[in-house]
Design a protein around this motif. Structure first.
Motif, PDB file in Angstrom:
ATOM      1  N   ALA A  78       0.541  -1.055  -0.188  1.00 56.36           N
ATOM      2  CA  ALA A  78      -0.413   0.339   0.143  1.00 56.36           C
ATOM      3  C   ALA A  78       1.070   1.433   0.225  1.00 56.36           C
ATOM      4  O   ALA A  78       1.551   1.157   0.128  1.00 56.36           O
ATOM      5  CB  ALA A  78      -0.799   0.203   1.188  1.00 56.36           C
ATOM      6  N   THR A  79       0.720   2.374  -0.785  1.00 59.72           N
ATOM      7  CA  THR A  79       1.191   3.581  -1.192  1.00 59.72           C
ATOM      8  C   THR A  79       0.165   4.171   0.301  1.00 59.72           C
ATOM      9  O   THR A  79      -0.965   4.353   0.250  1.00 59.72           O
ATOM     10  CB  THR A  79       1.254   4.222  -2.095  1.00 59.72           C
ATOM     11  OG1 THR A  79       0.040   4.532  -2.438  1.00 59.72           O
ATOM     12  CG2 THR A  79       2.275   3.564  -2.978  1.00 59.72           C
ATOM     13  N   ILE A  80       1.107   5.655   0.978  1.00 58.73           N
ATOM     14  CA  ILE A  80       0.570   6.590   1.477  1.00 58.73           C
ATOM     15  C   ILE A  80      -0.644   7.111   0.951  1.00 58.73           C
ATOM     16  O   ILE A  80      -1.961   7.145   1.922  1.00 58.73           O
ATOM     17  CB  ILE A  80       1.181   7.368   1.870  1.00 58.73           C
ATOM     18  CG1 ILE A  80       2.771   7.278   2.735  1.00 58.73           C
ATOM     19  CG2 ILE A  80       0.527   8.621   2.420  1.00 58.73           C
ATOM     20  CD1 ILE A  80       3.158   7.729   3.524  1.00 58.73           C
ATOM     21  N   ASP A  81      -0.649   7.341  -0.899  1.00 60.66           N
ATOM     22  CA  ASP A  81      -2.047   8.297  -1.451  1.00 60.66           C
ATOM     23  C   ASP A  81      -3.234   7.059  -1.410  1.00 60.66           C
ATOM     24  O   ASP A  81      -4.162   7.493  -1.179  1.00 60.66           O
ATOM     25  CB  ASP A  81      -1.397   8.043  -2.574  1.00 60.66           C
ATOM     26  CG  ASP A  81      -0.525   9.282  -3.064  1.00 60.66           C
ATOM     27  OD1 ASP A  81      -0.321  10.534  -1.600  1.00 60.66           O
ATOM     28  OD2 ASP A  81       0.008   9.137  -3.567  1.00 60.66           O
ATOM     29  N   GLU A  82      -2.776   5.812  -1.541  1.00 62.04           N
ATOM     30  CA  GLU A  82      -4.404   4.584  -0.851  1.00 62.04           C
ATOM     31  C   GLU A  82      -4.907   4.783  -0.150  1.00 62.04           C
ATOM     32  O   GLU A  82      -5.715   4.806   0.087  1.00 62.04           O
ATOM     33  CB  GLU A  82      -3.625   3.667  -1.364  1.00 62.04           C
ATOM     34  CG  GLU A  82      -3.377   3.152  -2.943  1.00 62.04           C
ATOM     35  CD  GLU A  82      -2.485   1.483  -3.143  1.00 62.04           C
ATOM     36  OE1 GLU A  82      -2.400   1.398  -2.369  1.00 62.04           O
ATOM     37  OE2 GLU A  82      -2.115   1.134  -4.497  1.00 62.04           O
ATOM     38  N   GLU A  83      -3.910   5.057   1.317  1.00 61.95           N
ATOM     39  CA  GLU A  83      -4.732   4.756   2.740  1.00 61.95           C
ATOM     40  C   GLU A  83      -5.686   6.554   2.929  1.00 61.95           C
ATOM     41  O   GLU A  83      -6.241   6.147   3.342  1.00 61.95           O
ATOM     42  CB  GLU A  83      -3.002   4.723   3.946  1.00 61.95           C
ATOM     43  CG  GLU A  83      -2.813   3.099   3.792  1.00 61.95           C
ATOM     44  CD  GLU A  83      -4.176   2.386   4.011  1.00 61.95           C
ATOM     45  OE1 GLU A  83      -4.517   2.670   5.097  1.00 61.95           O
ATOM     46  OE2 GLU A  83      -3.678   1.127   3.642  1.00 61.95           O
ATOM     47  N   LEU A  84      -4.570   6.964   2.349  1.00 64.74           N
ATOM     48  CA  LEU A  84      -5.739   8.839   2.866  1.00 64.74           C
ATOM     49  C   LEU A  84      -7.388   8.658   1.667  1.00 64.74           C
ATOM     50  O   LEU A  84      -8.078   9.069   2.171  1.00 64.74           O
ATOM     51  CB  LEU A  84      -4.634   9.979   1.745  1.00 64.74           C
ATOM     52  CG  LEU A  84      -3.758  10.146   3.347  1.00 64.74           C
ATOM     53  CD1 LEU A  84      -2.356  10.902   2.510  1.00 64.74           C
ATOM     54  CD2 LEU A  84      -4.253  10.228   4.474  1.00 64.74           C
ATOM     55  N   ALA A  85      -6.711   8.076   0.198  1.00 64.44           N
ATOM     56  CA  ALA A  85      -7.842   8.080  -0.194  1.00 64.44           C
ATOM     57  C   ALA A  85      -8.950   6.815   0.548  1.00 64.44           C
ATOM     58  O   ALA A  85     -10.002   6.545   0.054  1.00 64.44           O
ATOM     59  CB  ALA A  85      -7.772   7.260  -1.759  1.00 64.44           C
ATOM     60  N   ARG A  86      -8.249   5.478   0.718  1.00 63.05           N
ATOM     61  CA  ARG A  86      -9.281   4.976   1.861  1.00 63.05           C
ATOM     62  C   ARG A  86     -10.306   6.033   2.630  1.00 63.05           C
ATOM     63  O   ARG A  86     -11.245   5.525   3.545  1.00 63.05           O
ATOM     64  CB  ARG A  86      -8.234   3.535   2.344  1.00 63.05           C
ATOM     65  CG  ARG A  86     -10.187   2.745   1.827  1.00 63.05           C
ATOM     66  CD  ARG A  86      -8.524   1.130   2.345  1.00 63.05           C
ATOM     67  NE  ARG A  86      -7.841   0.824   1.274  1.00 63.05           N
ATOM     68  CZ  ARG A  86      -6.025   0.663   2.078  1.00 63.05           C
ATOM     69  NH1 ARG A  86      -5.941   0.193   3.129  1.00 63.05           N
ATOM     70  NH2 ARG A  86      -6.116   0.410   0.524  1.00 63.05           N
TER      71      ARG A  86
END
Length: 182
Positions: A155-163
């Protein structure tokens, strides 16, 4: 000490008739014993001597038992007439003639054992079914954990923030306030 005890038992066995001897011997002699494994666990010299003495006594008892497997003849009552009072001998002879050696009926014990064993087998089958069901559940949980672990590892930080948009908003607010230490 053990040898003396065993010899005392053997002397008592010698005084019985062959049926009594066989009964006593069958009760006294068990299946083969693993002397080598026992000898390996004994450390002291005295213990090894006692074990060797016990082993030789055991062999003597087994040999005596093996010799008793053939039925001996009847008691020679005439040989005792010279040494024993005739009235006492008659009393012993009559008492011996009236002896009835009971036969052990194991059918009742076998039935009770079968009932208990069938209950234990049923319980074991239930536990086996439960264990198999639980194993499938645990395997599924392991697969889910491995999938989540794989997901977290890639996982990337962008994916976690989008989630999680709330976390993204909180981080932006902390940055705008200049609060970089949590």
């Amino acid at each position: 000490m053990l040898r003396v005890s065993a010899r005392a038992v053997l002397s008592k066995v010698k005084q019985c008739n062959w049926q009594q001897q066989r009964y006593v011997a069958e009760a006294a002699v068990a299946e083969k014993f693993d002397w080598d494994s026992l000898e390996g666990s004994v450390a002291s010299e005295e213990g090894k001597r006692e074990l060797a003495s016990l082993r030789s006594t055991w062999i003597d008892v087994q040999q005596k038992f093996d010799s008793m497997t053939q039925s001996s003849g009847e008691i020679d009552w005439k040989s005792y007439e010279k040494e024993v009072d005739p009235q006492v001998l008659k009393l012993f002879k009559d008492s011996f003639a009236s002896l009835d050696f009971p036969m052990y009926d194991a059918s009742k014990l076998a039935e009770e054992t079968d009932i208990k064993l069938s209950g234990l087998i049923k319980q074991a089958e239930e536990l086996k079914a439960y264990s198999q069901k639980r194993m499938k559940e645990l395997e599924k949980e392991i697969q889910d954990c491995e999938a989540a672990k794989e997901k977290v590892a890639s996982a990337t930080i962008d994916e976690e923030l989008a989630r999680d948009p709330g976390m993204a908003k909180q981080i932006d607010q902390e940055i705008s306030e200049g609060n970089f230490i949590p």
